[in-house]
Write a protein that holds these residues in place. Structure first.
Motif, short mmCIF file in Angstrom:
data_model
loop_
_atom_site.label_atom_id
_atom_site.label_comp_id
_atom_site.label_asym_id
_atom_site.label_seq_id
_atom_site.Cartn_x
_atom_site.Cartn_y
_atom_site.Cartn_z
N ASP A 58 0.45 -1.58 -0.02
CA ASP A 58 -0.43 -0.09 -0.15
C ASP A 58 0.83 0.56 -0.10
O ASP A 58 0.34 2.41 -0.20
N LEU A 59 2.27 0.81 0.09
CA LEU A 59 3.44 2.33 0.91
C LEU A 59 3.53 3.25 -0.38
O LEU A 59 4.30 2.01 -1.12
N ILE A 60 3.63 4.27 -0.56
CA ILE A 60 4.34 5.25 -1.62
C ILE A 60 4.80 6.03 -0.28
O ILE A 60 4.04 6.89 0.28
N TYR A 61 6.43 5.75 -0.88
CA TYR A 61 7.10 7.13 0.36
C TYR A 61 7.94 8.50 -1.07
O TYR A 61 8.21 8.51 -2.34
N ILE A 119 12.78 13.47 7.37
CA ILE A 119 11.97 13.76 5.82
C ILE A 119 14.43 14.84 5.49
O ILE A 119 14.40 15.31 6.23
N PHE A 120 14.51 13.88 4.48
CA PHE A 120 15.56 15.60 4.11
C PHE A 120 15.16 15.59 2.60
O PHE A 120 14.58 14.96 1.90
N GLN A 121 15.92 16.54 1.93
CA GLN A 121 16.63 16.06 0.58
C GLN A 121 17.23 16.06 0.85
O GLN A 121 18.60 16.55 0.54
N ASN A 140 -0.84 10.67 2.48
CA ASN A 140 -0.84 11.17 4.51
C ASN A 140 0.11 12.61 3.98
O ASN A 140 0.98 12.29 4.23
N VAL A 141 -0.66 14.11 3.91
CA VAL A 141 0.28 14.52 3.86
C VAL A 141 0.92 15.10 4.82
O VAL A 141 0.69 14.94 5.72
N THR A 148 2.60 8.13 1.91
CA THR A 148 3.26 8.88 2.88
C THR A 148 4.48 8.76 3.02
O THR A 148 5.56 7.53 3.49
N TYR A 149 4.60 9.69 4.39
CA TYR A 149 5.67 10.18 4.65
C TYR A 149 6.29 8.58 6.33
O TYR A 149 7.26 9.35 6.35
#
Ligand code: PBG
Length: 328
Positions: free
Chosen positions: A30-33, A53-55, A273-274, A313-314
């Motif tokens: 289900d997961l998209i990162y 979370i990083f650039q 899921n922002v 989702t992050y």
């Protein structure tokens, strides 16, 4: 007992029985990162409002991709932060743009990873709006379609697997679909940000992507949070234009919309899921006010229960770790 009591608690008495009767669960599939990519060397820039979370610069991207591979996360959603911004957002469709070169690096390391790219102008325009501006500062819908189609094609030519337009211009799904088809890419699916609301929950993302509008807001193209029927109209139009997957965004304040879309259409439904939904949990957990793992899984499960098939989702990496350890 003078009266019959219906024993709902029989099926709650231990974890095994609870697992057996559980109606919904979150799986790896289900997961998209989401991933933020920047130019430069040796960059792993933390995003202040989104702990964890990083650039990533191209040379360090392999660290992150190897972790996703190890965790068997099936998909990523790419966002690019360009070096140069202009009124047109012209670095959005450069052959060696930040996303385009990123795609090649990712595919080399983890070819099975489904690489989805966010298609929008706001990261690339100097004014930060999602399209080309008219002289009065409003966004010109039809002139923007051409730019989005060019951006989408350049992502596909660089090797991405799926396109996700997030700009909310009218007619963009059909326009992009035609442009991809005309160039021989009829097999690349489009995941459309169909019901995308004008939301305060995007605040932290705009720090991450450097895409805060220089003036005004996005209310003339993103949806009014008060509207539900209109979401179905947006969804119907995107399906008619050729969308393959329908997205609702944000997720948590819009679980009713996810359910409504699920009940009315037969395409896969994704929910985003922002950033703000992530940051709220991180902030409360850092204070010791909430149990982060528990809340994360409760939230992700609620999105599944509302009817989503996929969740951007992050929390994808954290959730995958729990799923692997069978703690969930
Ligand atoms: C680009 C875009 C945004 C998000 C995804 N694509 C920002 C916006 O519309 O302002 C938000 C994602 C998030 O908050 O995590 N248009």
């Amino acid at each position: 007992m003078a009266f019959p009591v219906t024993r709902m608690r029989r099926l709650r008495s231990n974890e095994t029985i609870r697992r057996m009767v559980r109606e919904n669960s979150v799986s790896l599939n289900d997961l998209i990162y989401p991933l933020f990519i920047i130019f430069g060397k040796d960059q792993k820039n933390p995003i202040g409002s989104m702990p964890g979370i990083f650039q990533w610069s191209h040379d360090r991207l392999p660290e992150e991709i190897n972790e996703l591979k190890q965790l068997e996360i099936p998909a990523v959603m790419l966002f690019g932060i360009p070096e140069c911004k202009d009124a047109l957002g012209s670095s959005a469709w450069e052959e060696h743009g930040v996303v385009q070169d990123g795609i090649k690096i990712i595919k080399d390391i983890y070819p099975d990873l489904m690489v989805i790219t966010d298609v929008c102008m706001c990261e690339y325009t100097d004014h930060g709006h999602c399209g080309l501006l008219n002289s009065d500062g409003s966004v010109n819908n039809d002139a923007t379609l051409d730019l989005l189609a060019k951006e989408a094609l350049s992502h596909v030519e660089a090797g991405c697997d799926m396109i996700a337009p997030s700009d909310m211009m009218d007619g963009r799904v059909g326009y992009i679909r035609r442009h991809l088809d005309n160039n021989g890419y009829e097999n690349i699916p489009i995941m459309s940000y169909a019901a995308k609301y004008s939301s305060g929950f995007y605040g932290p993302f705009r720090d991450a992507a450097g895409s805060t509008p220089g003036f005004g807001d996005r209310k003339s193209y993103q949806m009014d949070p008060a509207n539900a029927r209109e979401a179905l109209r947006e969804v119907e139009l995107d399906i008619a234009e050729g969308a393959d997957i329908i997205m609702v965004k944000p997720a948590l304040a819009y679980l009713d919309i996810i359910r409504e879309v699920r009940d009315n259409i037969n395409l896969p439904v994704a929910a985003y899921n922002v950033s703000g939904e992530y940051s709220m949990i991180k902030a409360a957990a850092a204070q010791g006010w909430l149990d982060e793992e528990r809340i994360m899984m409760e939230v992700l499960t609620s999105i599944k229960r509302a009817g989503a098939d996929l969740i951007i989702t992050y929390f994808a990496k954290d959730a995958a770790k729990l799923i692997h350890n069978s703690h969930f």
